[in-house]
Scaffold this active site. Structure first.
Site, PDB file in Angstrom:
ATOM      1  N   ASP A   1       0.816  -1.218   0.000  1.00 16.01           N
ATOM      2  CA  ASP A   1       0.000   0.000   0.000  1.00 16.01           C
ATOM      3  C   ASP A   1       0.852   1.272   0.000  1.00 16.01           C
ATOM      4  OD1 ASP A   1      -2.387   1.409  -0.080  1.00 16.01           O
ATOM      5  OD2 ASP A   1      -2.605   1.465   2.097  1.00 16.01           O
TER       6      ASP A   1
ATOM      7  N   ASP B   1      -3.446  -4.893  -5.162  1.00  8.81           N
ATOM      8  CA  ASP B   1      -2.771  -3.603  -5.382  1.00  8.81           C
ATOM      9  C   ASP B   1      -1.274  -3.710  -5.656  1.00  8.81           C
ATOM     10  OD1 ASP B   1      -5.177  -2.314  -5.044  1.00  8.81           O
ATOM     11  OD2 ASP B   1      -4.750  -1.553  -3.047  1.00  8.81           O
TER      12      ASP B   1
ATOM     13  N   ASP C   1     -13.220   1.112   5.616  1.00  8.67           N
ATOM     14  CA  ASP C   1     -12.019   1.596   4.949  1.00  8.67           C
ATOM     15  C   ASP C   1     -11.257   2.580   5.827  1.00  8.67           C
ATOM     16  OD1 ASP C   1     -12.623   0.194   2.558  1.00  8.67           O
ATOM     17  OD2 ASP C   1     -13.985   1.798   1.951  1.00  8.67           O
TER      18      ASP C   1
END
Length: 374
Positions: free
Chosen positions: A164, A202, A354
């Site tokens: 991330d 990701d 989130d």
């Protein structure tokens, strides 16, 4: 995390690291918590079952078997019925944050809706904490339980270094050497049954924060990971990160995927998209087919789509953090009826925040109810 990215909140709280498999610090129990969930199995795609009937022997001439009159009056021979393929079920993990909440709040006015529309769906089990000593046994617990039930687990490997890009889901292995060893141990828990592996959300689409050399090293490690996983369990289906339809153009994403080994049948069964995001299923189908075409890999490659929160599509303003007005999407299934689309999965568990409606990765009943209510 940039707004275009699919936010995958798994760890990082004020009190220390939380396992995406549990939701509590310091536990090694694999759970669909923090970023994924649990749910009840639904019938999915039928498995291909070869016909068990043997080819018929050539018939002798009619004159050697019956008169013309007898032949005319004889009833036709019944055809052998084709075997009915068994239904393939996705695995529902018996432990998750939403189930914990339902157990602790049975009389809450939101409980019935959350149970029926979220908790009773199969969802992915995330392995997001870097605990090499226990990862094999925890993966094995999930895959062996799935095998006993005759259901297909979905497991998420999420421990790549620099995860991330230092955002809300930062963490992972300390370096790529440690990550390679972790993947070896992860693979050792797969067993020999069917399992879907979502490999590092990701990690490819959000690799721009790395240097060119760092990106090349990460992609080499991901290519190796796919080979190790498929060698450990030839029935494992490994899917690589394609971001989502609102992020990179298909040609750019395919070029990145190719560098990471996603075009090789030795390491890949295709791509995944929309993890923890909100883009419509129709948009993801079109995008994934474009990526697969540009990838130019074997014809066997397909795509899986996270439909857990895309019922109303993505917010027009691009908001990614617990946006209002979203709804759960299509139920998880391995029978999509769409060419090149292998499954709709719930990779992100609806209701796990989130970071705006609660601590990142923790369950928010208010958000869950908003997503699940008609």
């Amino acid at each position: 995390m940039v707004a275009a990215a699919s936010l995958v909140v798994a760890v990082g709280t004020a009190t220390g690291m939380l396992s995406a498999l549990d939701g509590r610090p310091g536990t090694d129990e694999a759970r669909p918590g923090l970023v994924s969930g649990s749910p009840s199995p639904e019938p999915d795609a039928p498995s291909a079952v070869p016909s068990t009937s043997e080819p018929a022997s050539p018939s002798p001439p009619a004159s050697a078997t019956a008169s013309p009159a007898a032949k005319a009056s004889a009833p036709p021979s019944p055809k052998k019925a084709s075997p009915v393929p068994p239904k393939v079920l996705l695995y529902r993990h018996p432990s998750s944050q939403v189930l914990d909440w339902l157990r602790d709040n049975p009389r809450d006015w939101r409980a019935d809706v959350i149970e029926a529309r979220i908790a009773d769906r199969p969802a992915a089990v995330w392995f997001a904490d870097y605990t090499p000593a226990t990862v094999t046994s925890r993966v094995r617990a999930v895959t062996s339980d799935g095998a006993v039930q005759g259901r297909v687990p979905v497991v998420v490997a999420y421990a790549i270094p620099d995860r991330d890009c230092g955002g809300a889901s930062q963490g992972g292995a300390p370096d790529l050497g440690a990550y390679d060893a972790w993947i070896d141990r992860f693979a050792a828990g797969l067993g020999s049954g069917e399992v879907v592996v979502v490999l590092e959300p990701d990690a490819i689409a959000q690799s721009d924060c790395l240097s060119a050399a760092g990106r090349a090293d990460r992609f080499a490690s991901l290519a190796r990971a796919g080979r190790v996983l498929k060698a450990a369990d030839p029935r494992a289906r490994v899917y690589y990160d394609a971001g989502h339809s609102g992020w990179h153009p298909a040609a750019k994403q395919a070029a990145l995927l190719k560098q990471a080994g996603a075009a090789s049948a030795a390491s890949s069964d295709g791509i995944f998209s929309n993890v923890s995001n909100f883009h419509t299923t129709s948009a993801e189908i079109a995008y994934d087919r474009q990526v697969l075409a540009a990838l130019a890999g074997p014809s066997s490659l397909g795509a899986v789509i996270d439909t857990s929160r895309n019922g109303n599509g993505a917010p027009p303003d691009g908001e990614w953090c617990d946006p209002a007005g979203r709804k759960i999407g299509r139920p998880p299934t391995l029978d999509t009826g769409e060419p090149k689309i292998d499954a709709y999965l719930w990779v992100k568990l609806p209701g796990e925040s989130d970071g705006c409606k609660g601590t990142p990765g923790t369950f928010s009943p208010a958000y869950a109810y908003d997503l699940a209510s008609p």
